[in-house]
Scaffold this active site. Sequence first.
Site, PDB file in Angstrom:
ATOM      1  N   LYS A  54       0.935  -0.998  -0.048  1.00  0.00           N
ATOM      2  CA  LYS A  54      -0.122  -0.019   0.056  1.00  0.00           C
ATOM      3  C   LYS A  54       1.024   1.217   0.138  1.00  0.00           C
ATOM      4  O   LYS A  54       0.592   2.228  -0.954  1.00  0.00           O
ATOM      5  CB  LYS A  54      -1.001   0.067   1.296  1.00  0.00           C
ATOM      6  CG  LYS A  54      -1.840   1.146   1.087  1.00  0.00           C
ATOM      7  CD  LYS A  54      -2.764   0.947   2.499  1.00  0.00           C
ATOM      8  CE  LYS A  54      -3.425   2.265   2.777  1.00  0.00           C
ATOM      9  NZ  LYS A  54      -4.555   2.354   4.129  1.00  0.00           N
ATOM     10  N   GLU A 102      10.539  -4.620   4.522  1.00  0.00           N
ATOM     11  CA  GLU A 102      10.598  -6.339   4.247  1.00  0.00           C
ATOM     12  C   GLU A 102      10.218  -6.292   2.676  1.00  0.00           C
ATOM     13  O   GLU A 102      10.958  -6.913   1.647  1.00  0.00           O
ATOM     14  CB  GLU A 102       9.551  -7.036   4.818  1.00  0.00           C
ATOM     15  CG  GLU A 102      10.095  -7.102   6.313  1.00  0.00           C
ATOM     16  CD  GLU A 102       9.299  -6.011   7.198  1.00  0.00           C
ATOM     17  OE1 GLU A 102       8.882  -5.083   6.666  1.00  0.00           O
ATOM     18  OE2 GLU A 102       9.030  -6.438   8.278  1.00  0.00           O
ATOM     19  N   GLY A 152      -4.912  -1.808   5.166  1.00  0.00           N
ATOM     20  CA  GLY A 152      -4.103  -2.894   4.765  1.00  0.00           C
ATOM     21  C   GLY A 152      -4.713  -4.265   4.875  1.00  0.00           C
ATOM     22  O   GLY A 152      -4.812  -5.254   4.190  1.00  0.00           O
ATOM     23  N   ARG A 153      -5.212  -4.584   6.232  1.00  0.00           N
ATOM     24  CA  ARG A 153      -5.802  -5.677   6.464  1.00  0.00           C
ATOM     25  C   ARG A 153      -7.184  -5.972   5.833  1.00  0.00           C
ATOM     26  O   ARG A 153      -7.818  -6.880   6.261  1.00  0.00           O
ATOM     27  CB  ARG A 153      -5.636  -6.109   8.038  1.00  0.00           C
ATOM     28  CG  ARG A 153      -6.668  -4.839   8.790  1.00  0.00           C
ATOM     29  CD  ARG A 153      -5.919  -4.916  10.286  1.00  0.00           C
ATOM     30  NE  ARG A 153      -6.335  -3.734  11.275  1.00  0.00           N
ATOM     31  CZ  ARG A 153      -5.801  -2.663  11.098  1.00  0.00           C
ATOM     32  NH1 ARG A 153      -4.601  -2.475  10.555  1.00  0.00           N
ATOM     33  NH2 ARG A 153      -6.269  -1.647  11.924  1.00  0.00           N
ATOM     34  N   GLU A 203      -4.645  -6.662  15.208  1.00  0.00           N
ATOM     35  CA  GLU A 203      -4.081  -5.223  14.651  1.00  0.00           C
ATOM     36  C   GLU A 203      -5.363  -4.377  14.733  1.00  0.00           C
ATOM     37  O   GLU A 203      -4.950  -3.237  14.864  1.00  0.00           O
ATOM     38  CB  GLU A 203      -3.436  -5.408  13.192  1.00  0.00           C
ATOM     39  CG  GLU A 203      -2.598  -4.389  13.024  1.00  0.00           C
ATOM     40  CD  GLU A 203      -1.855  -4.597  11.700  1.00  0.00           C
ATOM     41  OE1 GLU A 203      -0.516  -4.542  11.611  1.00  0.00           O
ATOM     42  OE2 GLU A 203      -2.059  -4.253  10.319  1.00  0.00           O
ATOM     43  N   HIS A 254      -5.088 -33.599  17.824  1.00  0.00           N
ATOM     44  CA  HIS A 254      -3.981 -34.502  18.365  1.00  0.00           C
ATOM     45  C   HIS A 254      -2.826 -33.553  18.755  1.00  0.00           C
ATOM     46  O   HIS A 254      -1.610 -33.801  18.925  1.00  0.00           O
ATOM     47  CB  HIS A 254      -3.263 -35.276  17.090  1.00  0.00           C
ATOM     48  CG  HIS A 254      -4.553 -36.132  16.708  1.00  0.00           C
ATOM     49  ND1 HIS A 254      -4.712 -37.442  17.333  1.00  0.00           N
ATOM     50  CD2 HIS A 254      -5.466 -35.908  15.807  1.00  0.00           C
ATOM     51  CE1 HIS A 254      -5.827 -37.744  16.729  1.00  0.00           C
ATOM     52  NE2 HIS A 254      -6.274 -37.022  15.819  1.00  0.00           N
ATOM     53  N   LYS A 301       9.410  -0.833  13.931  1.00  0.00           N
ATOM     54  CA  LYS A 301       9.943  -0.468  12.643  1.00  0.00           C
ATOM     55  C   LYS A 301      11.237   0.590  12.740  1.00  0.00           C
ATOM     56  O   LYS A 301      12.201   0.381  12.340  1.00  0.00           O
ATOM     57  CB  LYS A 301       9.016   0.301  11.717  1.00  0.00           C
ATOM     58  CG  LYS A 301       8.050  -0.828  11.302  1.00  0.00           C
ATOM     59  CD  LYS A 301       7.066  -0.142  10.060  1.00  0.00           C
ATOM     60  CE  LYS A 301       5.752  -0.695   9.670  1.00  0.00           C
ATOM     61  NZ  LYS A 301       4.891  -0.097   8.977  1.00  0.00           N
TER      62      LYS A 301
HETATM   63  O1  F6P Z   1       2.188  -4.340   9.720  1.00  0.00           O
HETATM   64  C1  F6P Z   1       1.809  -3.016   9.727  1.00  0.00           C
HETATM   65  C2  F6P Z   1       1.291  -2.726   8.230  1.00  0.00           C
HETATM   66  O2  F6P Z   1       1.114  -1.478   8.265  1.00  0.00           O
HETATM   67  C3  F6P Z   1       0.155  -3.429   8.266  1.00  0.00           C
HETATM   68  O3  F6P Z   1      -1.097  -2.898   8.531  1.00  0.00           O
HETATM   69  C4  F6P Z   1      -0.181  -3.521   6.471  1.00  0.00           C
HETATM   70  O4  F6P Z   1      -0.779  -4.620   5.915  1.00  0.00           O
HETATM   71  C5  F6P Z   1       1.556  -3.980   6.469  1.00  0.00           C
HETATM   72  O5  F6P Z   1       2.073  -3.047   7.356  1.00  0.00           O
HETATM   73  C6  F6P Z   1       1.937  -3.822   4.797  1.00  0.00           C
HETATM   74  O6  F6P Z   1       2.183  -2.496   4.371  1.00  0.00           O
HETATM   75  P1  F6P Z   1       2.457  -2.142   3.067  1.00  0.00           P
HETATM   76  O7  F6P Z   1       1.137  -2.593   2.425  1.00  0.00           O
HETATM   77  O8  F6P Z   1       2.124  -0.566   2.888  1.00  0.00           O
HETATM   78  O9  F6P Z   1       3.558  -2.432   2.590  1.00  0.00           O
END
Ligand code: F6P
Length: 553
Positions: A212, A218, A273-274, A359, A390, A518
């Site tokens: 987003k 990452e 995002g979620r 979240e 199990h 972060k």
């Molecule tokens: O983990 C925090 C967060 O902001 C989530 O809410 C989001 O889904 C994720 O990082 C990824 O963010 P982006 O889509 O901006 O890379």
Amino acid sequence: MNTDSANSGGRRTVAWQAVQDHVARVSATPIRRWFELEPRRFEAMSLEAAGLFVDFSKNRIDAPTLQKLIDLARASDVENRRDAMFVGERINITENRSVLHTALRNLTQPELIVGGVNVLADIRQVRQQMFAFAERVRSGDWLGHSGKPVTDVVNIGIGGSDLGPRMVCEALKSFAHPRLRMHFVANIDGDALADVLKSVDPERTLFIVASKTFTTIETLTNAHSARRWFLDKGGSEKDIARHFVAVSTNRDAVAGFGIDPANMFPFWDWVGGRYSLWSSIGLSIVLCIGPAQFEELLRGAEAMDKHFRSAPLEANMPVIMAMIGVWYRNFLDASSIAVLPYAEHLHRLPAYLQQLDMESNGKSVTRDGARVNHSTGPIVWGEPGTNGQHAFFQLLHQGSELVPIDFILPVEPTHGLSAHHQLLVANCLAQGSALMNGKSLDEVRAELVAKGVANTEIDRLALHRSFEGNRPSNTLLLNRLDAASLGALIALYEHKVFVQGVIWNVNSFDQWGVELGKVVATDIGDILAGRSAATNLDPSTQGLVARILAKGK
Ligand code: F6P
């Protein structure tokens, strides 16, 4: 506006106290006894909506308590808050944003004007762009730089840009395109990307960089490494356009990365995002199951949205599930909930729900900026049945924790192994029943006597082998694990989480808690890279850094 939940987020209000008044009485009555006291309990405490059926009769609750919980929802202004979300009011108050994931699956309304813009027109235009692209890839018309069709799709994203699409592609595997293999890379741990790169052909691989913000470390690190790998394996800079596309709200950052904006699928800041799998973040889903099935997913979610918007609170599935959750969390002190899908293909659902729920409602400050004086979001966990039986089910049956459970069960299988499915169904229903009914000491004793066990041995074993029961669960039936049912199921949980956020009076749509980690990771990254000294760190972390740096030499 009625704001009975008010600044306290629920506690000390009349409606909250009215629920509290039921705790002692209901706690004294085991669930199985309620079935004797309320003869039509199953009929009264089950509900069908949007193709889903939920049985909530196996809960520590009676009809008057449920009504008081519904009264609490009404007094907490759930209806107005729900309506505000659907029409695009800026209910994400700490980021000053609308929350419009429901618009993404609104297939029927002609327009929805938010801030002077018909957001439905924008959504539909981007969806057509996605569909056209996906059709080209799926048909084999979209070719890699050496003229070969795509066989592997690698979605690079994390959090909401990973969990939803990954879960849906797994869940709907039975409907997947036969040529396209889907891969998901989220972790910054190089093993995640390296494992995938080992298994794909650079001439036949399409990377989707899904972020987003397009600033997530990452995702950008993985995307840059994938790009480097592609160039090292014989691709040229101009070939990147055939192998890398982006999904983002940040056009400039996408261009800066080197992806042609023509290969970018946009979305909007009012998609959290979620909550984003319904947007172009779902591109991997469209590639996997195709546009028609993706529309079915949206249709299922839309059906749940319509139900949530129009059903009276007393017959409203997300509201009832939310309020039962509030009952356990705030009045019976349950700290976790288990989501147990009896469906192998739903194995990523608990991980997806962890982000959705934790979240969203893992907050300690009310919308008015005060500290909460009540418990908020529970810990969410789970695994598919029957595997979990199990492993951790022992604790569910005889442990000292109260863990309310959601069992999720497709009635029809999507495979041809009917004997397996019958056993799966039997196991799911057996667990719900056994957890609720338990087995009394007398029953255990009688059983052992019938087996001819000596009395001294019976005395020694009986307590170990007895089950107090009274362990609550909801059972959710899907007709079948298909796109429409899955869409409705996800939307059900989204709205459940929303309602609970209203009751707890928290902003379910920000995630400031993630930010601190972060920032600190960036600082420590600088130290590990020798760009700064470890002077600001706490002694423990300083010690660990020193040890790791020494080992690396
Ligand atoms: O983990 C925090 C967060 O902001 C989530 O809410 C989001 O889904 C994720 O990082 C990824 O963010 P982006 O889509 O901006 O890379």
